[in-house]
Design a protein around this motif. Sequence first.
Motif, PDB file in Angstrom:
ATOM      1  N   ASN A 118       4.609   4.490  -7.516  1.00  0.00           N
ATOM      2  CA  ASN A 118       4.775   3.077  -7.898  1.00  0.00           C
ATOM      3  C   ASN A 118       5.223   2.239  -6.695  1.00  0.00           C
ATOM      4  O   ASN A 118       4.767   1.106  -6.508  1.00  0.00           O
ATOM      5  N   PHE A 119       6.089   2.806  -5.857  1.00  0.00           N
ATOM      6  CA  PHE A 119       6.506   2.084  -4.651  1.00  0.00           C
ATOM      7  C   PHE A 119       5.340   1.982  -3.663  1.00  0.00           C
ATOM      8  O   PHE A 119       5.169   0.948  -3.008  1.00  0.00           O
ATOM      9  N   TYR A 120       4.546   3.046  -3.576  1.00  0.00           N
ATOM     10  CA  TYR A 120       3.406   3.017  -2.656  1.00  0.00           C
ATOM     11  C   TYR A 120       2.408   1.937  -3.066  1.00  0.00           C
ATOM     12  O   TYR A 120       1.975   1.128  -2.237  1.00  0.00           O
ATOM     13  N   PHE A 121       2.028   1.907  -4.346  1.00  0.00           N
ATOM     14  CA  PHE A 121       1.029   0.926  -4.778  1.00  0.00           C
ATOM     15  C   PHE A 121       1.601  -0.488  -4.797  1.00  0.00           C
ATOM     16  O   PHE A 121       0.860  -1.453  -4.598  1.00  0.00           O
ATOM     17  N   TRP A 122       2.879  -0.623  -5.034  1.00  0.00           N
ATOM     18  CA  TRP A 122       3.514  -1.942  -4.928  1.00  0.00           C
ATOM     19  C   TRP A 122       3.332  -2.507  -3.529  1.00  0.00           C
ATOM     20  O   TRP A 122       3.057  -3.698  -3.356  1.00  0.00           O
ATOM     21  N   SER A 123       3.449  -1.654  -2.522  1.00  0.00           N
ATOM     22  CA  SER A 123       3.391  -2.126  -1.140  1.00  0.00           C
ATOM     23  C   SER A 123       1.963  -2.257  -0.620  1.00  0.00           C
ATOM     24  O   SER A 123       1.755  -2.841   0.448  1.00  0.00           O
ATOM     25  N   THR A 124       0.975  -1.739  -1.361  1.00  0.00           N
ATOM     26  CA  THR A 124      -0.381  -1.715  -0.812  1.00  0.00           C
ATOM     27  C   THR A 124      -1.429  -2.432  -1.647  1.00  0.00           C
ATOM     28  O   THR A 124      -2.496  -2.775  -1.127  1.00  0.00           O
ATOM     29  N   THR A 125      -1.179  -2.680  -2.938  1.00  0.00           N
ATOM     30  CA  THR A 125      -2.234  -3.272  -3.765  1.00  0.00           C
ATOM     31  C   THR A 125      -1.628  -3.998  -4.945  1.00  0.00           C
ATOM     32  O   THR A 125      -0.423  -3.973  -5.175  1.00  0.00           O
ATOM     33  N   GLY A 126      -2.492  -4.659  -5.711  1.00  0.00           N
ATOM     34  CA  GLY A 126      -2.120  -5.290  -6.972  1.00  0.00           C
ATOM     35  C   GLY A 126      -2.899  -4.625  -8.093  1.00  0.00           C
ATOM     36  O   GLY A 126      -4.090  -4.324  -7.946  1.00  0.00           O
ATOM     37  N   TYR A 127      -2.258  -4.387  -9.219  1.00  0.00           N
ATOM     38  CA  TYR A 127      -2.864  -3.623 -10.311  1.00  0.00           C
ATOM     39  C   TYR A 127      -4.146  -4.269 -10.816  1.00  0.00           C
ATOM     40  O   TYR A 127      -5.097  -3.590 -11.197  1.00  0.00           O
ATOM     41  N   PHE A 128      -4.200  -5.609 -10.836  1.00  0.00           N
ATOM     42  CA  PHE A 128      -5.349  -6.306 -11.400  1.00  0.00           C
ATOM     43  C   PHE A 128      -6.349  -6.755 -10.335  1.00  0.00           C
ATOM     44  O   PHE A 128      -7.297  -7.467 -10.648  1.00  0.00           O
ATOM     45  N   GLU A 129      -6.139  -6.358  -9.081  1.00  0.00           N
ATOM     46  CA  GLU A 129      -7.093  -6.716  -8.041  1.00  0.00           C
ATOM     47  C   GLU A 129      -8.342  -5.853  -8.167  1.00  0.00           C
ATOM     48  O   GLU A 129      -8.265  -4.678  -8.549  1.00  0.00           O
ATOM     49  N   ALA A 131     -10.059  -4.339  -5.982  1.00  0.00           N
ATOM     50  CA  ALA A 131      -9.996  -3.126  -5.159  1.00  0.00           C
ATOM     51  C   ALA A 131      -9.221  -2.012  -5.840  1.00  0.00           C
ATOM     52  O   ALA A 131      -9.431  -0.824  -5.553  1.00  0.00           O
ATOM     53  N   ALA A 132      -8.309  -2.363  -6.758  1.00  0.00           N
ATOM     54  CA  ALA A 132      -7.506  -1.350  -7.433  1.00  0.00           C
ATOM     55  C   ALA A 132      -8.362  -0.437  -8.306  1.00  0.00           C
ATOM     56  O   ALA A 132      -7.983   0.703  -8.578  1.00  0.00           O
ATOM     57  N   GLU A 133      -9.526  -0.930  -8.728  1.00  0.00           N
ATOM     58  CA  GLU A 133     -10.396  -0.134  -9.593  1.00  0.00           C
ATOM     59  C   GLU A 133     -10.961   1.083  -8.876  1.00  0.00           C
ATOM     60  O   GLU A 133     -11.469   1.998  -9.515  1.00  0.00           O
ATOM     61  N   THR A 134     -10.903   1.112  -7.552  1.00  0.00           N
ATOM     62  CA  THR A 134     -11.438   2.243  -6.793  1.00  0.00           C
ATOM     63  C   THR A 134     -10.324   3.128  -6.222  1.00  0.00           C
ATOM     64  O   THR A 134     -10.583   3.923  -5.306  1.00  0.00           O
ATOM     65  N   LEU A 135      -9.121   3.015  -6.760  1.00  0.00           N
ATOM     66  CA  LEU A 135      -8.013   3.865  -6.313  1.00  0.00           C
ATOM     67  C   LEU A 135      -7.835   4.993  -7.325  1.00  0.00           C
ATOM     68  O   LEU A 135      -7.364   4.770  -8.441  1.00  0.00           O
ATOM     69  N   PRO A 136      -8.207   6.225  -6.968  1.00  0.00           N
ATOM     70  CA  PRO A 136      -8.207   7.313  -7.953  1.00  0.00           C
ATOM     71  C   PRO A 136      -6.845   7.614  -8.564  1.00  0.00           C
ATOM     72  O   PRO A 136      -6.778   8.086  -9.704  1.00  0.00           O
ATOM     73  N   LEU A 137      -5.762   7.358  -7.854  1.00  0.00           N
ATOM     74  CA  LEU A 137      -4.433   7.749  -8.349  1.00  0.00           C
ATOM     75  C   LEU A 137      -3.573   6.545  -8.718  1.00  0.00           C
ATOM     76  O   LEU A 137      -2.358   6.678  -8.875  1.00  0.00           O
ATOM     77  N   LEU A 138      -4.182   5.388  -8.895  1.00  0.00           N
ATOM     78  CA  LEU A 138      -3.405   4.190  -9.215  1.00  0.00           C
ATOM     79  C   LEU A 138      -2.573   4.368 -10.473  1.00  0.00           C
ATOM     80  O   LEU A 138      -1.432   3.912 -10.556  1.00  0.00           O
ATOM     81  N   HIS A 139      -3.134   5.038 -11.475  1.00  0.00           N
ATOM     82  CA  HIS A 139      -2.448   5.161 -12.762  1.00  0.00           C
ATOM     83  C   HIS A 139      -1.172   5.985 -12.687  1.00  0.00           C
ATOM     84  O   HIS A 139      -0.337   5.922 -13.599  1.00  0.00           O
ATOM     85  N   SER A 140      -0.987   6.725 -11.606  1.00  0.00           N
ATOM     86  CA  SER A 140       0.209   7.562 -11.487  1.00  0.00           C
ATOM     87  C   SER A 140       1.483   6.746 -11.333  1.00  0.00           C
ATOM     88  O   SER A 140       2.584   7.293 -11.429  1.00  0.00           O
ATOM     89  N   TRP A 141       1.366   5.424 -11.116  1.00  0.00           N
ATOM     90  CA  TRP A 141       2.558   4.593 -10.966  1.00  0.00           C
ATOM     91  C   TRP A 141       3.452   4.690 -12.197  1.00  0.00           C
ATOM     92  O   TRP A 141       4.684   4.693 -12.086  1.00  0.00           O
ATOM     93  N   SER A 142       2.842   4.754 -13.394  1.00  0.00           N
ATOM     94  CA  SER A 142       3.647   4.777 -14.618  1.00  0.00           C
ATOM     95  C   SER A 142       4.382   6.103 -14.766  1.00  0.00           C
ATOM     96  O   SER A 142       5.518   6.148 -15.257  1.00  0.00           O
ATOM     97  N   LEU A 143       3.743   7.195 -14.337  1.00  0.00           N
ATOM     98  CA  LEU A 143       4.411   8.494 -14.363  1.00  0.00           C
ATOM     99  C   LEU A 143       5.606   8.488 -13.420  1.00  0.00           C
ATOM    100  O   LEU A 143       6.678   9.034 -13.742  1.00  0.00           O
TER     101      LEU A 143
END
Length: 660
Positions: A118-129, A131-143
């Motif tokens: 969650n800290f990694y994706f916070w610093s690198t992308t936005g959930y609704f952008e 480009a986020a649709e092509t990040l295979p592990l984006l959903h792991s932020w909630s875990l």
Amino acid sequence: MSSSPSLPYRPDIDGLRALAVLPVILFHAGFNGIPGGFIGVDVFFVISGYLISSILLKELQQGRFSLLHFYERRARRILPALLLVLLCCLPLALLLLLPDELRRFGQSLAAVALFGSNFYFWSTTGYFEPAAETLPLLHSWSLAVEEQFYIVLPLALAAGWRWQRARLLHWTLGLALVSLGLAQWSSQLHPQAGFFLPHTRAWELLAGTALAVSPTGALAALQQRRWVRELVAAAGMLALVLAALSFDYRTPTPSLFTLLPVLGTVALLACAEQTWVGRLLAIRPMVAVGLISYGAYLWHQPLFAFARIAYLGQAPQPVMLGLALLSLLLATLTLQLVERPLRHASRGQRRPGPAAAALALLVPLCLGLGVQQAEGFPGRMPTHYLQRGWDAIQGKNYGLNPACEYQQAFSPKPDCVHGARPNTLLWGDSFAMHLASALVEAEVSFVQATRSACSPNAFLVPHPDAGEYNHHWSQQCLAFNQSVVDYLKAMPEIHYVVMASPFWPYMAEPLFDGQQVQQLALAERIASFVRTAQLLKALGKEPLLVMPPPINGRNIGDCLKRLDAGIFTLDDGVKRGCKFELAAFAELNDDVHEFVAAIAAQAGVRLVRLDEYICPAGHCDPLPLGVPLYRDFAHLSNPGARQLARRFGMFDSMASSPAR
């Protein structure tokens, strides 16, 4: 994701899990019917907070609470399936990802292993952008958010049980309200941080905890009347349906709006059992999906992301539907072959302990760090790809300098001035920034006045009120544009004003004039640009409108990059050399062109149509003479902008005219 055996089994909770995971999967698959499907994650947070807190409280009541055993259970619950998915992602990443993409994948893989994604994706992308649709592990932020919460929760509950047992609910609700307040504040000023970080998500898990620590008598009084249970459960279900259907990417999340799905989930957990809603949730298909919901959540995003990468951003809907079904099948196999055998090992069997869990996490951690250290293995790529310098081509283009993305009122910075005696001002957003290198190539002396997403309009600015583009942003954009006009009033030597933007936000979004937000007719929207151009002409300036480059709805920059790399793809555009017909562009952008052409005609200003240069005879070639014109979906690359200026002399007249 079945309930712990230490609690009475409730099939309606598994049904509620299904009601959470299916909208998430459909939302991520790109189906428009459930624009608020992402609220399924909020539902999961509440369920998790309720079940884990209930288990911990039962152990505290029975005097058998053990922090070590708690973390052992968590490891057996989440790690087997998670590690399997992570390891399956790596060969797909090697097949489909370019070096810079693979390097970022390695970073995210290591972040997942450390439960810090969650800290990694916070610093690198936005959930609704996009480009986020092509990040295979984006959903792991909630875990990651859950596991960070569970570092604190067992200790806090144990301390509260020992010293503040009578006030445990008060403390829980108080902390939840503080977290909710932080979430609401962040949704306005720091929406990306608010979305990903644990302190703004904790209140959702604490809502479940509050239900778990509520006095049994109070809940019994609520539940003893059947009609009350039925009414509360129905209201909870209605709240979830309304949130899933009415929320979208513009809804501040998490915020006070998120109370709707959170309280709806609390209502269902408290009262759905033995009601018609509970019986609906407990039907066999819902329970079956609920039992595999954890695995389905883990599998769906990598499948969707890799498909979008293979199809260059837009996989066909039948493919996405098939992958959604595949995620359910893989989740079923994972549950039967991996999760249950390790989670429910008998006492006589050797169970993986904390040391084994730590060693298991070292595998994705080392793999991720290794991929990052190897820079995504660029040796896989052809020599000409490496020599092209794609990182520079596709890097964010700020024009003359990153300092030229102004955050405050405009006042020319030294790094944003080109030439000794500037006679031109470049004004607009990122579509103006990408023209800076063209002006340099044409030997134009100019000043750059640009701000991301802020079109060159002195009277109106878009007011999307979504994420970072909120009311505060609209105020700043309008103030920036007015400061540009003030600068031009004081600079008689500036003769030309190059104005560039994608313009489409002015065709659909509400607009802000400094006093009020309003929906205006198209003619009024055009008139605001005409007034701006007329204001510039009254100041003795010569405005020049530049239309956005032709597009075809695909990421043309990535197409060119993958064509150059010769990497595996399923996209027909790459196979066609990334060329497209002007008719495809016209279908997407005719309304924008009509909008800009109307401004130019009514204001009597020169109009530069980039499609006339890029698409001669109706065929668009984004790789003329081997130079990639695009860096992404619509922006010109630096070498591409220089190539257009060199070949077609779009701005030559400004270089030869004397400054006034």
